[in-house]
Design a protein around this motif. Structure first.
Motif, PDB file in Angstrom:
ATOM      1  N   SER B 128       0.853  -1.184   0.000  1.00 19.29           N
ATOM      2  CA  SER B 128       0.000   0.000   0.000  1.00 19.29           C
ATOM      3  C   SER B 128       0.887   1.232   0.000  1.00 19.29           C
ATOM      4  O   SER B 128       1.715   1.403   0.875  1.00 19.29           O
ATOM      5  CB  SER B 128      -0.865   0.036   1.250  1.00 19.29           C
ATOM      6  N   ASN B 157      -3.268  13.534   7.070  1.00 15.34           N
ATOM      7  CA  ASN B 157      -3.981  12.260   7.146  1.00 15.34           C
ATOM      8  C   ASN B 157      -3.126  11.117   6.608  1.00 15.34           C
ATOM      9  O   ASN B 157      -3.199   9.996   7.109  1.00 15.34           O
ATOM     10  CB  ASN B 157      -5.295  12.335   6.363  1.00 15.34           C
ATOM     11  N   LEU B 160      -0.816  10.147   9.316  1.00 13.67           N
ATOM     12  CA  LEU B 160      -1.547   9.369  10.330  1.00 13.67           C
ATOM     13  C   LEU B 160      -1.665   7.905   9.928  1.00 13.67           C
ATOM     14  O   LEU B 160      -1.494   7.004  10.744  1.00 13.67           O
ATOM     15  CB  LEU B 160      -2.949   9.950  10.531  1.00 13.67           C
ATOM     16  N   ASP B 161      -1.960   7.682   8.653  1.00  4.62           N
ATOM     17  CA  ASP B 161      -2.133   6.303   8.216  1.00  4.62           C
ATOM     18  C   ASP B 161      -0.808   5.585   8.038  1.00  4.62           C
ATOM     19  O   ASP B 161      -0.754   4.358   8.066  1.00  4.62           O
ATOM     20  CB  ASP B 161      -2.964   6.233   6.935  1.00  4.62           C
ATOM     21  N   SER B 163       1.592   6.076  10.250  1.00  2.80           N
ATOM     22  CA  SER B 163       1.928   5.689  11.621  1.00  2.80           C
ATOM     23  C   SER B 163       1.000   4.592  12.120  1.00  2.80           C
ATOM     24  O   SER B 163       1.353   3.835  13.011  1.00  2.80           O
ATOM     25  CB  SER B 163       1.909   6.902  12.550  1.00  2.80           C
ATOM     26  N   SER B 164      -0.207   4.475  11.561  1.00  2.00           N
ATOM     27  CA  SER B 164      -1.087   3.384  11.985  1.00  2.00           C
ATOM     28  C   SER B 164      -0.718   2.089  11.262  1.00  2.00           C
ATOM     29  O   SER B 164      -1.228   1.033  11.594  1.00  2.00           O
ATOM     30  CB  SER B 164      -2.544   3.744  11.698  1.00  2.00           C
ATOM     31  N   GLY B 165       0.150   2.194  10.260  1.00  2.00           N
ATOM     32  CA  GLY B 165       0.571   1.000   9.546  1.00  2.00           C
ATOM     33  C   GLY B 165      -0.367   0.587   8.428  1.00  2.00           C
ATOM     34  O   GLY B 165      -0.229  -0.489   7.870  1.00  2.00           O
ATOM     35  N   ARG B 166      -1.349   1.423   8.123  1.00  2.00           N
ATOM     36  CA  ARG B 166      -2.260   1.049   7.028  1.00  2.00           C
ATOM     37  C   ARG B 166      -1.564   1.150   5.691  1.00  2.00           C
ATOM     38  O   ARG B 166      -1.946   0.489   4.745  1.00  2.00           O
ATOM     39  CB  ARG B 166      -3.489   1.966   7.040  1.00  2.00           C
ATOM     40  N   ILE B 167      -0.587   2.026   5.598  1.00  2.00           N
ATOM     41  CA  ILE B 167       0.192   2.060   4.360  1.00  2.00           C
ATOM     42  C   ILE B 167       1.627   1.682   4.678  1.00  2.00           C
ATOM     43  O   ILE B 167       2.140   1.975   5.761  1.00  2.00           O
ATOM     44  CB  ILE B 167       0.127   3.438   3.659  1.00  2.00           C
ATOM     45  N   ASP B 168       2.254   0.987   3.726  1.00  2.00           N
ATOM     46  CA  ASP B 168       3.624   0.519   3.953  1.00  2.00           C
ATOM     47  C   ASP B 168       4.622   1.620   3.643  1.00  2.00           C
ATOM     48  O   ASP B 168       5.639   1.765   4.305  1.00  2.00           O
ATOM     49  CB  ASP B 168       3.912  -0.680   3.044  1.00  2.00           C
TER      50      ASP B 168
END
Lengths: 238, 243
Positions: B128, B157, B160-161, B163-168
């Motif tokens: 991602s 945003n 943020l994503d 750091s949440s790991g939703r994107i590599d």
């Protein structure tokens, strides 16, 4: 300005792809919401203040805050906690799709609960008393008398909730989903033709609402046919 | 009677001129350190400082208007402001819609990942890749073969994503990325791979046909570079030249 029809036609396949995701999100959240709202509405009409209070807190929060704020808190907010990221739910919460679906469901459930609560309370007392007088159990009475009558009362108000949900689903685009609005915005980023693309997207939303209103009218006519008979009788005699 | 009319007309002309001379600058306000909303609630950052210096050189008043990024060109075309100073890359696509001044800084792209992740930037299949919607970085993210591009409304945003790991991987403009890595939120992250040179020049967008304003801005850009104002602003944000 010059109006570019070509860009509308060439973007249509992508926009329809987005429309499918929009429909998927809306239909699933509405269906789940319709089911979940039944026990919650029942609790809301309970005589016990504690049982009444729990769903009240929930509907108060979800009806009292903007859907966008709920989405951001759920999608960006939750993900900042390690505990959430290490939990077994993370494979789902990781996906924007599930986050949107869960928030939409929670949101529409809150509204539906309140619509249904109002309808249950509006069921005429005489019908309840009649059921009680022939010794119906509470469960049977709820299933045969209260709920069917409440649904008929709730129907017109519920159609508004469906339309609001359809339009509210546009916010899915703010958490990276390519729903109809998200797709439109991505196409605009490439073509710089916001007016044409938003016009096309708007037409699709309008078309969806139109189709839905027509279907709902048929459904309502069927469900409320006893009332239609009454009004046509009245007009026939007058 | 006549003299009153002439007087009124003169007043209208004067005030019309005064109005015309106030330049409204559109910026995003969510792209630190280039443009953001400062502690006082007003736009601040490199872009804003440059815009202020340019206005001073042109001898005009400037008012800032903040506008979401993906509506920033439509807003210019609709006349909500006269120029966009918002770290906008000069691209052919955009030049079909607006005119640009000469560059006021240059940019390249970089990948950002969490420290300790081992990723080959040459092969991002199945990953991602995040970027801000409607940016060069987004174009790049979408062009990576086999990767799943996720596009965000704001750069914040996207962080943020990450750091949440939703994107590599995050594709970002190098300079704001550099600034973020220095910040508290960015300390666990790092650049990886080579700088992606995309010949990315940042200019000021004006409406097509507004050549007069473009020429004045170009002249002012040359002047602030020559008299050292540019270097002063540059060093306030980066220890190397970004021109």
């Amino acid at each position: 300005m010059s109006w570019n029809w070509e860009v509308i036609f060439s973007s249509l396949p992508k926009l329809l792809e987005g429309t499918l995701l929009t429909l998927e999100l809306v239909v699933i959240s509405l269906l789940v919401g319709a089911v979940l709202s039944i026990p919650l509405a029942l609790m809301r009409t309970s005589a016990n203040p504690l049982i009444r209070g729990i769903p009240l807190g929930y509907t108060f929060f979800f009806r009292g805050t903007p859907l966008l704020v709920q989405l951001f808190l759920f999608y960006y907010g939750l993900a900042q906690f390690d505990a959430v990221r290490e939990s077994i739910f993370w494979p789902y919460l990781r996906e924007a799709y599930w986050c949107a679906l869960i928030v939409f469901t929670l949101n529409t459930t809150a509204y539906t609960t309140e619509i249904l609560r109002g309808a249950i309370q509006a069921v005429p007392n005489g019908e309840i008393e009649a059921a009680q007088s022939i010794g119906m159990s509470r469960a049977l009475m709820f299933r045969r008398i209260t709920l069917p009558l409440a649904y008929r009362i709730a129907l017109p108000a519920y159609s508004n909730e469906i339309i609001l949900m359809l339009k509210g689903s546009a916010l899915a685009s703010t958490i990276t989903l390519l729903d109809l609005t998200g797709m439109a915005r991505t196409i605009i980023a490439r073509t710089y033709m916001p007016i044409e693309i938003f016009f096309a997207a708007g037409c699709i939303y309008l078309l969806l609402t139109f189709i839905f209103v027509q279907l709902y009218r048929l459904f309502e006519r069927r469900m409320l046919r006893h009332q239609a008979a009454r009004t046509s009788d009245a007009s026939a005699t007058s | 009677m006549k003299s009153i009319l002439v007087g009124l007309l003169a007043m209208m002309l004067v005030s019309g001129n005064a109005l015309a001379d106030k330049i409204r600058i559109g910026t995003e306000g969510a792209y630190p350190p280039f443009n953001m909303i400062g502690k006082d609630g007003k736009p601040a950052g490199f872009d804003v400082d440059i815009a202020k210096a340019l206005c001073e050189k042109m001898g005009t008043d400037c008012a800032f208007v903040t506008q979401d990024w993906d509506g920033i060109i439509p807003g210019l075309l609709a006349g909500k402001y006269d120029a966009i100073v918002a770290s906008m890359s000069i691209t052919e696509e955009r030049m079909r819609a607006v005119d640009f001044t000469n560059k006021y800084y240059s940019n390249s792209l970089r990948f950002i990942v969490k420290k300790g992740t081992d990723i080959d930037t040459g092969n991002l299949k199945g990953m991602s890749v995040g970027a801000q919607r409607a940016t060069i970085a987004a174009n790049h993210a979408e062009s990576i073969e086999g990767a799943k591009a996720k596009l965000y409304d704001t750069q914040e945003n996207a962080y943020l994503d990450l750091s949440s790991g939703r994107i590599d991987v995050l594709v970002t403009d190098m300079l704001p990325g550099y600034d973020w890595l220095k910040s508290e939120q960015g300390q666990d992250y790092q650049f990886i791979g080579k700088t992606i040179d995309i010949d990315d020049k940042i200019g000021i967008a004006v409406r097509k046909g507004d050549g007069k304003l473009r020429d004045r801005l170009n002249k002012a850009i040359t002047e602030i570079i020559k008299d050292g104002t540019y270097a002063t602003i540059n060093s306030k944000y980066f220890p190397f030249s970004v021109y």
